[in-house]
Write an enzyme that holds these catalytic residues in place. Sequence first.
Site, PDB file in Angstrom:
ATOM      1  N   SER A  23       0.943  -1.286  -0.265  1.00 57.16           N
ATOM      2  CA  SER A  23       0.013  -0.026  -0.081  1.00 57.16           C
ATOM      3  C   SER A  23       0.945   1.291   0.177  1.00 57.16           C
ATOM      4  CB  SER A  23      -0.867  -0.055   1.106  1.00 57.16           C
ATOM      5  OG  SER A  23      -0.196  -0.328   2.318  1.00 57.16           O
ATOM      6  N   HIS A 156     -39.839  24.676 -10.612  1.00 58.36           N
ATOM      7  CA  HIS A 156     -39.894  23.683 -12.047  1.00 58.36           C
ATOM      8  C   HIS A 156     -39.133  24.609 -13.153  1.00 58.36           C
ATOM      9  CE1 HIS A 156     -43.244  21.719  -9.951  1.00 58.36           C
ATOM     10  NE2 HIS A 156     -43.773  23.065  -9.731  1.00 58.36           N
ATOM     11  N   SER A 277     -13.455  27.769 -26.857  1.00 55.49           N
ATOM     12  CA  SER A 277     -13.342  26.602 -27.831  1.00 55.49           C
ATOM     13  C   SER A 277     -12.583  26.727 -28.815  1.00 55.49           C
ATOM     14  CB  SER A 277     -14.963  26.901 -28.202  1.00 55.49           C
ATOM     15  OG  SER A 277     -14.857  25.972 -29.608  1.00 55.49           O
ATOM     16  N   LYS A 283     -16.767  31.230 -28.420  1.00 56.47           N
ATOM     17  CA  LYS A 283     -17.426  30.767 -27.003  1.00 56.47           C
ATOM     18  C   LYS A 283     -16.584  31.249 -25.827  1.00 56.47           C
ATOM     19  CE  LYS A 283     -20.572  27.488 -27.700  1.00 56.47           C
ATOM     20  NZ  LYS A 283     -20.783  26.480 -26.769  1.00 56.47           N
ATOM     21  N   GLU A 290     -18.939  23.400 -14.566  1.00 53.52           N
ATOM     22  CA  GLU A 290     -19.387  22.123 -15.064  1.00 53.52           C
ATOM     23  C   GLU A 290     -18.229  20.982 -14.548  1.00 53.52           C
ATOM     24  OE1 GLU A 290     -19.103  22.372 -19.386  1.00 53.52           O
ATOM     25  OE2 GLU A 290     -20.912  23.936 -19.425  1.00 53.52           O
ATOM     26  N   GLN A 322      -7.746  -1.753   3.720  1.00 56.45           N
ATOM     27  CA  GLN A 322      -6.819  -1.188   3.172  1.00 56.45           C
ATOM     28  C   GLN A 322      -7.188  -0.171   1.893  1.00 56.45           C
ATOM     29  OE1 GLN A 322      -2.585  -2.550   2.882  1.00 56.45           O
ATOM     30  NE2 GLN A 322      -2.998  -2.714   0.580  1.00 56.45           N
ATOM     31  N   LYS A 325      -8.320   3.756   1.593  1.00 60.47           N
ATOM     32  CA  LYS A 325      -7.557   4.938   1.327  1.00 60.47           C
ATOM     33  C   LYS A 325      -7.470   5.585   0.202  1.00 60.47           C
ATOM     34  CE  LYS A 325      -4.440   3.352   4.735  1.00 60.47           C
ATOM     35  NZ  LYS A 325      -5.169   2.028   5.105  1.00 60.47           N
TER      36      LYS A 325
HETATM   37  N1  ARG Z   1      -1.662  -1.226   4.975  1.00 55.55           N
HETATM   38  C1  ARG Z   1      -2.465  -1.737   5.741  1.00 55.55           C
HETATM   39  C2  ARG Z   1      -3.607  -0.911   5.732  1.00 55.55           C
HETATM   40  O1  ARG Z   1      -3.850   0.063   5.205  1.00 55.55           O
HETATM   41  C3  ARG Z   1      -2.004  -1.741   7.233  1.00 55.55           C
HETATM   42  C4  ARG Z   1      -2.323  -2.543   8.097  1.00 55.55           C
HETATM   43  C5  ARG Z   1      -1.888  -3.897   7.930  1.00 55.55           C
HETATM   44  N2  ARG Z   1      -2.040  -4.805   8.992  1.00 55.55           N
HETATM   45  C6  ARG Z   1      -1.971  -5.946   8.601  1.00 55.55           C
HETATM   46  N3  ARG Z   1      -2.247  -6.854   9.634  1.00 55.55           N
HETATM   47  N4  ARG Z   1      -1.707  -6.628   7.349  1.00 55.55           N
HETATM   48  O2  ARG Z   1      -4.947  -1.224   6.317  1.00 55.55           O
END
Ligand code: ARG
Length: 471
Positions: A23, A156, A277, A283, A290, A322, A325
């Site tokens: 990650s 409306h 444009s 334009k 938008e 994970q 994120k």
């Molecule tokens: N990269 C993991 C996450 O974002 C961190 C936690 C990892 N923990 C584990 N037991 N593999 O969730």
Amino acid sequence: MATLWGGRFTKDTDSQVFAFNASIGFDKKLYRQDIEGSIAHVVMLAKQGILTSQERDVLIKGLTDIREDVEAGRLEIDETYEDIHSFVEANLIKRVGEPGKKLHTGRSRNDQVALDMRLYTRLQVLNTDALLKELMTVVLDTMEANVETYMPGFTHLQKAQPTTLAHHYGAYFEMFKRDRQRLKDIHDRMNYCPLGAGALAGTTYPLDRGYTAALLGFEGPTLNSMDSVSDRDYLIEFLSALSLIMMHLSRFCEEIILWNSNEYQFVEIDDAYSTGSSIMPQKKNPDIAELVRGKTGRVYGALLSLLTTMKGLPLAYNKDMQEDKEMAFDAMETVQNCLTLFTGMLRTMGFKRERMAGSATKGFANATDAADYLVGKGVPFRDAHGIIGRLVLCCIDKGCTIDDLSLEELQEISDKFGPDLYDAISLKSCVEKRLTVGAPGREAMREVIRISREYLEEEWQPRDWQLPNDK
Ligand code: ARG
């Protein structure tokens, strides 16, 4: 490939597996929070006698140096590590040697990542709030300057009743105010520290979780270690608040796009916030509005994605999490960019006040007021409604407005009409007579502006904090 957990394995991880599992490509964003959390952990471990004060000082210096080196561009976050936690810990050991190996005492990556993500999210909640406040200041300044800028109000998308620009903007002020209130609620609800939950069942070391929590500016520690490592509610709530912000921005953008169109011509978007444009030289397009409207989709996507990821996960930590994120980071950044750009566009946008007022005098926006006039002459409202309806039909036939009819023509439809009708249904009096709380009439509007100004001035100040130096 560098991991923290090689001991139990006899074979190397398959390289595709490593890449799929890693990650660091996206959680490197958390390096500050990871280091901040580690420093607090170290300070607490030393206070509890789990580390010596020399070890503590060496670790704090090492961690601080890593942060400074990353920030100064002297240290690149090495993506051959699995995640940011592994990178920081390995780099620390490289720098300070033996004491570095004690950093992870009484901690798991599960509570570590829960903390990092919470710290990062808390910061973004505050950043988003500050941007919303700036936007609301521009909205309120515009309201103050446009209490008598008349325009049609729509239902409306058809002209309904006259109102003012101040009143129309005031609607968005209220939306953004609720958005800020939601952020404050989320901040207060999430502001508990998961560190010390360990992998899921706490630890056998005598950690002072309340102390770590205080060091990191939290209200206190979370109360269930399994929940601490598997809770992402706060992030879902934040994504939901961000979705609502985008929904509000998107509606505002839609109106600006309409107002900027050749048909309306109520506003002029500043050149700096418009694009042209490649083929049509005439334009000037409202691309920013938008795009903000368009980007709403990806923020909703992040919310739906995380809700779906979390559904059905057994306690406690699972690697699925994970996935909290990438899309969340994208959503946070997207909303902040949108707020910044939108605020700039709004601040520089010009209004064509005569067009707006002219538009409000057409389309029978004063028909309700004409009915109210008859009510004032003793006609029951339902009958007045019918009379004005016939009047409108007659005007459509003649291609004119109610105000264009002569008194004789009016009296052919009802003998209750007198010469005072014209003043009663003028644009100005249609608006200025609307004085109920929340209505556009000048005095009502000024009172709301006063309340709103007061609201913006009494700032929500989250608790200030910094790591104490009580070594
Ligand atoms: N990269 C993991 C996450 O974002 C961190 C936690 C990892 N923990 C584990 N037991 N593999 O969730």
